[in-house]
Design a protein around this motif. Structure first.
Motif, mmCIF file in Angstrom:
data_model
loop_
_atom_site.group_PDB
_atom_site.id
_atom_site.type_symbol
_atom_site.label_atom_id
_atom_site.label_comp_id
_atom_site.label_asym_id
_atom_site.label_seq_id
_atom_site.Cartn_x
_atom_site.Cartn_y
_atom_site.Cartn_z
ATOM 1 N N LEU A 1 0.820 -1.208 0.000
ATOM 2 C CA LEU A 1 0.000 0.000 0.000
ATOM 3 C C LEU A 1 0.860 1.268 0.000
ATOM 4 O O LEU A 1 2.004 1.249 0.466
ATOM 5 N N LEU B 1 -7.017 6.404 -0.213
ATOM 6 C CA LEU B 1 -6.783 5.038 -0.670
ATOM 7 C C LEU B 1 -7.862 4.705 -1.689
ATOM 8 O O LEU B 1 -9.057 4.736 -1.371
ATOM 9 N N ASP C 1 -6.591 -0.200 -3.552
ATOM 10 C CA ASP C 1 -5.783 -0.237 -2.335
ATOM 11 C C ASP C 1 -6.616 -0.642 -1.122
ATOM 12 O O ASP C 1 -6.138 -1.366 -0.243
ATOM 13 N N LYS D 1 -6.990 -4.337 -1.277
ATOM 14 C CA LYS D 1 -5.746 -4.984 -0.857
ATOM 15 C C LYS D 1 -5.618 -4.965 0.663
ATOM 16 O O LYS D 1 -5.222 -5.962 1.280
#
Length: 225
Positions: A24, A128, A132, A135
């Motif tokens: 990230l 984000l 992301d 994830k």
């Protein structure tokens, strides 16, 4: 969360935090585990600032980590310095003395079980995106299983010296319950046994007792979201 903080849980592993930095766009991460009879344990922090953010929120009793733990939902603050936060004003004021521009906090949960929390920070503001976030959620789920397994192994190893070995009959019941749970939750046998152990851990019971409840159909498990 349990009152008190400790690093004596035997599960410290900076690699668990580092995985989030690799996947990230963040600069630091800290992670704590809690639940059942275990006091809150700091698992890892990638740097001093990450550790300080976790400690500051713990000391103040406010901040996004507490909100994420309470709601069991991610708390995403892409521009944390620019927005007033009525739920945690003291922490927000303290944040002004740091280089943090964004905070992203994800609860570590497995079904109804609260395992811990992971706090991510960035020195630059930014949202984000969906990729992301996806994830992060996958990593949080994998980390929750990993942490729980490690924590339970530590707890069980400590208790083996004083706990008599279960009878073969009770072990057969545990195997039967494991099979029932894997069908109910659509998970692997290893994860099904971990669910039984986690439920026993969080409720202060033995795995044998929980297995008996499952076999007698007094207890059923739903698939993990």
């Amino acid at each position: 969360m349990a009152e008190g903080s400790s690093t004596e849980g035997g599960v410290e592993d900076t690699a668990l935090c580092a995985h989030f930095l690799v996947a990230l766009p963040v600069d630091g991460a800290a992670m704590s585990v809690f639940g059942g009879t275990v006091p809150e344990t700091v698992v890892c922090a990638t740097d001093g600032l990450a550790a300080r953010l976790d400690e500051l929120q713990f000391d103040l009793g406010e901040g996004p980590r507490w909100e994420a733990a309470r709601t069991r939902r991610p708390v995403l603050e892409p521009r944390i310095r620019e927005v007033a936060h009525p739920l945690w004003p003291v922490f927000h004021t303290a944040l002004m003395d740091t280089a943090v521009e964004a905070l992203y906090v994800f609860p570590l949960t497995l079904g109804a079980l609260d395992v811990g929390i992971v706090e991510l920070y960035s020195r630059t503001p930014g949202v984000l995106d969906r990729t992301d976030q996806a994830k992060a959620l996958v990593l949080a789920n994998e980390t929750a299983w990993n942490l729980l397994d490690r924590l339970l192994r530590v707890q069980e190893a400590a208790s083996e010296a004083v706990t008599p070995t279960a009878s073969p009959l009770s072990r057969r019941e545990i195997h039967q319950a494991t099979g029932m749970v894997l069908v109910q939750m659509n998970v692997t046998p290893t994860d099904a046994l971990l669910v039984l152990r986690a439920h026993a851990f969080s409720h202060g019971k033995t795995v044998r007792a929980i297995a008996g409840d499952v076999v007698a159909r007094r207890l059923e498990f739903s698939p993990v979201d």
